[in-house]
Scaffold this motif. Sequence first.
Motif, mmCIF file in Angstrom:
data_model
loop_
_atom_site.group_PDB
_atom_site.id
_atom_site.type_symbol
_atom_site.label_atom_id
_atom_site.label_comp_id
_atom_site.label_asym_id
_atom_site.label_seq_id
_atom_site.Cartn_x
_atom_site.Cartn_y
_atom_site.Cartn_z
ATOM 1 N N SER A 92 0.869 -1.181 0.000
ATOM 2 C CA SER A 92 0.000 0.000 0.000
ATOM 3 C C SER A 92 0.895 1.217 0.000
ATOM 4 O O SER A 92 2.113 1.095 0.185
ATOM 5 N N CYS A 93 0.315 2.399 -0.200
ATOM 6 C CA CYS A 93 1.168 3.590 -0.345
ATOM 7 C C CYS A 93 1.808 3.986 0.977
ATOM 8 O O CYS A 93 2.824 4.663 1.000
ATOM 9 N N MET A 94 1.205 3.584 2.109
ATOM 10 C CA MET A 94 1.710 3.858 3.461
ATOM 11 C C MET A 94 1.727 5.345 3.815
ATOM 12 O O MET A 94 2.287 5.734 4.826
ATOM 13 N N LYS A 95 1.123 6.200 2.975
ATOM 14 C CA LYS A 95 1.151 7.618 3.320
ATOM 15 C C LYS A 95 -0.180 8.333 3.155
ATOM 16 O O LYS A 95 -0.311 9.481 3.518
ATOM 17 N N CYS A 96 -1.201 7.686 2.579
ATOM 18 C CA CYS A 96 -2.481 8.379 2.422
ATOM 19 C C CYS A 96 -3.210 8.392 3.780
ATOM 20 O O CYS A 96 -2.806 7.728 4.739
ATOM 21 N N GLU A 97 -4.305 9.126 3.821
ATOM 22 C CA GLU A 97 -5.118 9.246 5.036
ATOM 23 C C GLU A 97 -5.440 7.870 5.649
ATOM 24 O O GLU A 97 -5.346 7.664 6.856
ATOM 25 N N TRP A 98 -5.815 6.906 4.797
ATOM 26 C CA TRP A 98 -6.289 5.615 5.284
ATOM 27 C C TRP A 98 -5.141 4.744 5.749
ATOM 28 O O TRP A 98 -5.250 4.057 6.772
ATOM 29 N N CYS A 99 -4.038 4.765 5.023
ATOM 30 C CA CYS A 99 -2.865 3.996 5.439
ATOM 31 C C CYS A 99 -2.370 4.516 6.790
ATOM 32 O O CYS A 99 -2.014 3.735 7.670
ATOM 33 N N LEU A 100 -2.387 5.843 6.961
ATOM 34 C CA LEU A 100 -1.899 6.417 8.220
ATOM 35 C C LEU A 100 -2.819 6.057 9.389
ATOM 36 O O LEU A 100 -2.390 5.981 10.534
ATOM 37 N N LEU A 106 -8.177 0.434 2.575
ATOM 38 C CA LEU A 106 -8.866 1.551 1.928
ATOM 39 C C LEU A 106 -7.884 2.504 1.244
ATOM 40 O O LEU A 106 -8.255 3.615 0.857
ATOM 41 N N CYS A 107 -6.634 2.064 1.101
ATOM 42 C CA CYS A 107 -5.588 2.903 0.493
ATOM 43 C C CYS A 107 -6.099 3.577 -0.779
ATOM 44 O O CYS A 107 -6.784 2.967 -1.597
ATOM 45 N N MET A 108 -5.762 4.855 -0.921
ATOM 46 C CA MET A 108 -6.205 5.609 -2.096
ATOM 47 C C MET A 108 -5.590 5.052 -3.373
ATOM 48 O O MET A 108 -6.064 5.332 -4.474
#
Length: 339
Positions: A92-100, A106-108
């Motif tokens: 996952s991106c590990m930096k979007c709102e959901w990952c954080l 729910l990663c963007m």
Amino acid sequence: MKVTGFASQSVGQPLEPFTYEQPKINPHDVLVSVTHCGLCQTDIHAIEDYYGITTFPFVPGHEIVGHVSAVGSAVSDLKEGDRVGIGWQGRSCMKCEWCLKGEEQLCMDIVSSATWNPYGGFSSSVCVDSRFAYLIPDSMPSEVAAVLMCAGITVYSPLRSYAAQQEKKIGIIGVGGLGHLAIQFAHALNYEVTAISSSPDKKEQALAFGADHFMVSDKTSMQKAAFRFDLLLCTAHGKLNWVDLLDILKKNGRLILVGFPDVEFNSTDLVAHQLTIASSFLGNRKTMREMLSFAHEHNIVPKLELMPMTKVNEAIRKVKENKARYRIVLYNDIEKVEL
Ligand SMILES: [Zn+2]
Ligand SMILES: [Zn+2]
């Protein structure tokens, strides 16, 4: 280094042996030598590009168990030889709102988070972010763990989040790959479970999986069950009789979708009974680890059939013809493929 897998070359095409360059192992990545991979309805849908996100050549497979064969420079919690499971989400991106927030499912950037990207588990190896590779309890068979990685988390996650409610009369719609596991998890989470199926011949097994009651989804039985359930978990796909299904929910009841059925709702009862239609997608990393230990502790075991990976097209046919009872797991015999 070259990797061999089974790929569909274009929309709806059967899988065939396919060789590709092993993806680069980034600092957080692990390379996993695949021993088992379950076959999920989503793999079949993706071959048909049902979701509109498939890139070809497409190597499906996202209920993976295997051994770590190489680790990236930043990986500290996994080592070569560890037995791990991987589900639909491989990074996952590990930096979007959901990952954080720890809701990585729910990663963007969810499309590129798929384990299929670039190539999935019907292959000799996969490369994923190590943070999405989960250690499997020692005594859990690999084929069991494989099915839990997608089917297991898909049903456990919503069942777990609603389990704290006081009223717990639940109807599990569909006794198939997802449904037969949902019955077991719901039973272990102390719901009063009714298995709902269009096939009366599934009664005996549904009760053996832990259902307290069984109900055939015909008109008469559904009418008798009006206002009976606090919660319905829909694990079926295709077209269902939504009018009758909503009528078996109590007022304020909740219907949760976990598969991808064709939905069509009439707003009258939906609004007048103040119903909620919700959905649930996979689960986050914390829930994944919790699910594995919960399944282990409560002896939740999918009923499955083992087939060799070289027979993947036959396995797909069986699932399409609704003949899998209840999940097919492919063991890796890809070394037998002659290219
Ligand atoms: Zn799946
Ligand atoms: Zn993200």
